[in-house]
Motif scaffolding. Structure first.
Motif, PDB file in Angstrom:
ATOM      1  N   UNK A  60      -1.459  73.982  37.767  1.00  0.00           N
ATOM      2  CA  UNK A  60      -1.227  73.139  36.595  1.00  0.00           C
ATOM      3  C   UNK A  60      -0.807  74.075  35.460  1.00  0.00           C
ATOM      4  N   UNK A  61       0.230  73.696  34.738  1.00  0.00           N
ATOM      5  CA  UNK A  61       0.761  74.547  33.677  1.00  0.00           C
ATOM      6  C   UNK A  61       1.289  73.671  32.560  1.00  0.00           C
ATOM      7  N   UNK A  62       1.069  74.100  31.313  1.00  0.00           N
ATOM      8  CA  UNK A  62       1.546  73.386  30.140  1.00  0.00           C
ATOM      9  C   UNK A  62       2.926  73.909  29.752  1.00  0.00           C
ATOM     10  N   UNK A  63       3.737  73.027  29.183  1.00  0.00           N
ATOM     11  CA  UNK A  63       5.039  73.429  28.667  1.00  0.00           C
ATOM     12  C   UNK A  63       4.850  74.252  27.392  1.00  0.00           C
ATOM     13  N   UNK A  64       5.932  74.878  26.946  1.00  0.00           N
ATOM     14  CA  UNK A  64       5.839  75.740  25.774  1.00  0.00           C
ATOM     15  C   UNK A  64       5.561  74.940  24.508  1.00  0.00           C
TER      16      UNK A  64
ATOM     17  N   UNK B 251       6.507  76.860  37.067  1.00  0.00           N
ATOM     18  CA  UNK B 251       6.568  77.375  35.706  1.00  0.00           C
ATOM     19  C   UNK B 251       7.746  76.750  34.981  1.00  0.00           C
ATOM     20  N   UNK B 252       7.692  76.808  33.655  1.00  0.00           N
ATOM     21  CA  UNK B 252       8.759  76.301  32.806  1.00  0.00           C
ATOM     22  C   UNK B 252       9.696  77.439  32.431  1.00  0.00           C
TER      23      UNK B 252
ATOM     24  N   UNK C  33      14.287  72.154  38.570  1.00  0.00           N
ATOM     25  CA  UNK C  33      14.336  70.754  38.170  1.00  0.00           C
ATOM     26  C   UNK C  33      14.568  70.672  36.666  1.00  0.00           C
ATOM     27  N   UNK C  34      15.265  69.621  36.263  1.00  0.00           N
ATOM     28  CA  UNK C  34      15.447  69.360  34.840  1.00  0.00           C
ATOM     29  C   UNK C  34      14.217  68.642  34.313  1.00  0.00           C
ATOM     30  N   UNK C  35      13.742  69.087  33.177  1.00  0.00           N
ATOM     31  CA  UNK C  35      12.489  68.558  32.658  1.00  0.00           C
ATOM     32  C   UNK C  35      12.617  67.105  32.201  1.00  0.00           C
TER      33      UNK C  35
ATOM     34  N   UNK D  34       4.775  82.584  44.976  1.00  0.00           N
ATOM     35  CA  UNK D  34       4.630  82.736  43.532  1.00  0.00           C
ATOM     36  C   UNK D  34       5.991  82.800  42.863  1.00  0.00           C
ATOM     37  N   UNK D  35       6.079  82.261  41.651  1.00  0.00           N
ATOM     38  CA  UNK D  35       7.292  82.378  40.846  1.00  0.00           C
ATOM     39  C   UNK D  35       6.886  82.526  39.389  1.00  0.00           C
ATOM     40  N   UNK D  36       7.605  83.361  38.676  1.00  0.00           N
ATOM     41  CA  UNK D  36       7.292  83.670  37.286  1.00  0.00           C
ATOM     42  C   UNK D  36       8.591  83.906  36.542  1.00  0.00           C
ATOM     43  N   UNK D  37       8.786  83.195  35.429  1.00  0.00           N
ATOM     44  CA  UNK D  37       9.994  83.328  34.594  1.00  0.00           C
ATOM     45  C   UNK D  37       9.544  83.897  33.258  1.00  0.00           C
ATOM     46  N   UNK D  38       9.834  85.179  33.043  1.00  0.00           N
ATOM     47  CA  UNK D  38       9.364  85.844  31.826  1.00  0.00           C
ATOM     48  C   UNK D  38      10.254  85.463  30.650  1.00  0.00           C
TER      49      UNK D  38
END
Length: 649
Positions: free
Chosen positions: A379-383, A425-426, A451-453, A471-475
């Motif tokens: 679970x992750x929150x948007x910016x 992740x966003x 995916x488009x938000x 795992x995926x991470x977008x810095x």
């Protein structure tokens, strides 16, 4: 104040004694009438000069614009049907350069603001416009044209966020042979940490690596427990390590342990009354604002908040419950972007969100967010903090609006997952959502899906490798995507134009070859208090010392090989040439006598009996007949014993 006529400035009267004073002191115009200035004529002359210079500037710019159009048209014609052109500069080119020089000089002398470039010249229509397309309008400066191109590209990327995905290049980091189950980047993006099912944690430094792409440190912080989650703190000086044990650890940037959470008492029924977790951990997260605070969730059906300064007891405890009040195990947890909310997804498919300061009842509770019995992995929150994305074990990705949490925004299905830590992740601009897919071994490639938000439509996907994407991470600072796979690889996707630093620093460095020493050199010993005659000269360069040693015949003398055989030329053989080696070889190591030692002793018994030499001659006169002690049995000894010493039966 405006003047409508000429202004006359008058001086001192020329009559009287002033004339004599002027002659004496040498003033020629002393006492004479001053000059007159016509200001209107001066203003008019200045205006005409400015207009003339502006006209010259416009003419020069028109010539330059015409030359740009002609050169552009020639280039287009060459692309369609190349034709030979003379390499010598034409008179038109010379005139254009002269026009540029004149325009530069005229710009230096120009008074007032110049006219805008659009008024210089309009588009020129040619007969080839239908074939080659409309010719672009040349501008006075190339920077303005580049700015317009950049603006148009930015507008295109804003309309299509797929163009912002940095996946044109990639590098592969070899973590190990097992699944890479944890990834973390520090806030600056300089260091990457990977953890896996092989219990190991590798540290990667983008600025210090070369093209070999090797980690600078490897360790096992949790011994024989799989690494599930790694995350840098908001200051970047500490790393949270969540493993399969019940105790979370915090290490520093160098891998040294900072603190370890205490283990709770597993025999206490109410988990809020024990000081720590009592079962296996699932995941953890740092607080985004408060330094030193983090959370963990475990199989003991609790979510606990900790402080680095107090490892002996948790700060607070959240206990997820079902609608019937029964305890349920949380599988993942996270903070909101401002740190005021704590969200957790549970095994019964629910998502529960608490206020960080109120631990009793959840603020939001959606009881059937995902299928019951499946492990929601992320679970992750948007910016912006308004949207919550959840990656379920039911092969779905869902979006929730925190302001109206009782309603599902969007849902995407067909995303297989085989790992309990598959995350999403966003993007840094909050317009895309990224997640990975899992595959069985040998049944296809794992993909990274975008995916488009706004609509959660699948807009882009790329194949990563022939294993699952875990795992995926977008810095957001580097604008690079890190991916952990099921075959022990960690991939970094970047774009040379859109990304910053990170992987771009190490791919340009050539792999350093191991320097082989030609010979062993003696270390330099510093003796500051020794006499000058005993001091060694300071070695400034090892290479120069090696060159001097090669010129020395004694140091460069090849050592003689060992002597084979008994020896020659005064040299001793390698083995058996000395007395000690001869004894060792022929006596100590001689194993030819295989007789029994008892038999070797008893062979002298008959000779000793017939011809006694040591003991028997001493008793031949005093005791010719040997008298030996009589050995009685245990029963007879018991009969002759006194009554006090008899055994009691």
């Amino acid at each position: 104040m405006e003047h409508s006529g000429p202004i006359e400035v008058t001086g001192t009267d020329a009559a009287g004694p002033h004339t004599q004073l002027a002659i004496t002191m040498g003033f020629t115009a002393f006492g004479k009438k001053a000059r007159t200035f016509d200001l209107e004529a001066m203003f008019e002359q200045t205006r005409r000069t400015a207009v003339e210079r502006s006209r010259k500037t416009l003419e020069a710019r028109e010539k330059e614009a015409e030359m740009n159009r002609e050169n552009h048209f020639k280039k287009l014609v060459e692309d369609v049907e190349p034709a030979p052109y003379s390499s010598k500069p034409s008179s038109r080119d010379t005139s254009s350069r002269d026009g540029e020089d004149s325009s530069d000089s005229s710009d230096d002398e120009f008074f007032g603001p110049p006219l805008p470039p659009k008024t210089v010249g309009g588009p020129v229509c040619t007969g080839d416009e239908d074939i080659l397309g409309p010719l672009p309008l040349p501008l006075g400066e190339g920077e303005e044209e580049e700015d317009d191109d950049d603006d148009s590209e930015d507008e295109g990327e804003e309309e299509n966020p797929v163009l912002r995905i940095p996946d044109s290049h990639e590098i592969t980091l070899k973590h190990g042979t097992k699944t890479v189950s944890a990834l973390a980047l520090d806030p600056s993006g300089a260091h990457l940490v990977t953890g896996g099912y092989d219990y190991g944690v590798n540290f990667w430094d983008f600025a210090g690596m070369d093209a070999s792409l090797k980690p600078f440190r490897s360790l096992q912080p949790c011994e024989c427990h799989q690494i599930k989650t790694l995350q840098y703190s908001n200051t970047g000086d500490m790393i949270l390590v969540i493993s399969g044990s019940s105790q979370a650890k915090v290490i520093d940037r160098d891998g040294l342990e900072v603190m370890e959470c205490i283990k709770g008492d597993q025999y206490i029924v109410d988990m809020a009354n024990t000081k720590g977790h009592t079962a296996m951990l699932h995941t953890g997260s740092w607080h985004p604002r408060i330094r030193g605070e983090f959370m963990t969730c475990s199989n003991d059906a609790t979510v606990r908040l900790w402080e680095v300064e107090n490892p002996k007891k948790q700060k607070s405890v959240f206990k997820p419950r079902t609608m019937q009040g029964k305890k349920v195990i949380p599988t993942t947890c996270t903070y909101s972007r401002d740190g005021n909310l704590v969200a957790a997804a549970c095994q019964n498919g629910s998502i529960q969100i608490w206020d960080r300061n109120l631990t009793v009842h959840p603020k939001f509770h959606y009881k059937q967010a995902h299928d019951p019995g499946t492990d929601t992995s992320c679970v992750v929150f948007s910016y912006d903090g308004n949207v919550l994305a959840s990656r379920g074990g039911d092969n779905t990705l869902k979006l929730w609006d925190v302001r109206q949490f009782n309603k599902l925004l969007f849902s995407a299905s067909g995303l297989p997952t085989l790992f309990p830590m598959t995350d999403c992740c966003f993007s840094p601009d909050d317009k895309l959502i990224v997640t990975g897919t899992s595959v069985q071994r040998g049944r296809g490639n794992g993909k990274l899906v975008f995916f488009e938000r706004r609509t959660l439509q699948r807009v882009y996907e790329t194949d990563v490798t022939d294993a699952s994407v875990v795992r995926c991470l977008w810095h957001p600072k580097l604008n690079q995507i890190m991916v952990g796979t099921g075959n022990g690889l960690a991939k970094v996707y970047y774009d040379p134009d859109k990304s910053q630093r990170g992987a771009k620093l190490c791919v340009v460095k050539t792999q350093q070859k191991a320097k082989q020493a030609e010979s062993l050199t003696r270390g330099y010993i510093i003796t500051p208090h020794a006499l000058p005659m005993f001091r060694e000269p300071q070695q400034r360069s090892t290479r120069k010392q090696l060159e001097r040693d090669r010129l020395d015949p004694l140091k460069s003398h090849k050592p003689e090989p060992p002597v084979a055989g008994p020896g020659r030329g005064g040299r001793v053989g390698a083995h058996g040439g000395t007395l000690s080696s001869y004894i060792v070889k022929n006596i100590a190591l001689d194993k030819t006598d295989d007789r029994n030692p008892r038999e070797a002793i008893l062979r002298h018994a008959k000779a000793a009996e017939e011809n006694p030499y040591w003991v028997s001659p001493a008793y031949s006169k005093t005791q010719p007949k040997n008298v030996f002690a009589q050995v009685e049995s245990d029963d007879e000894d018991w009969k002759h014993e006194p009554e006090s010493k008899k055994r009691k039966i």
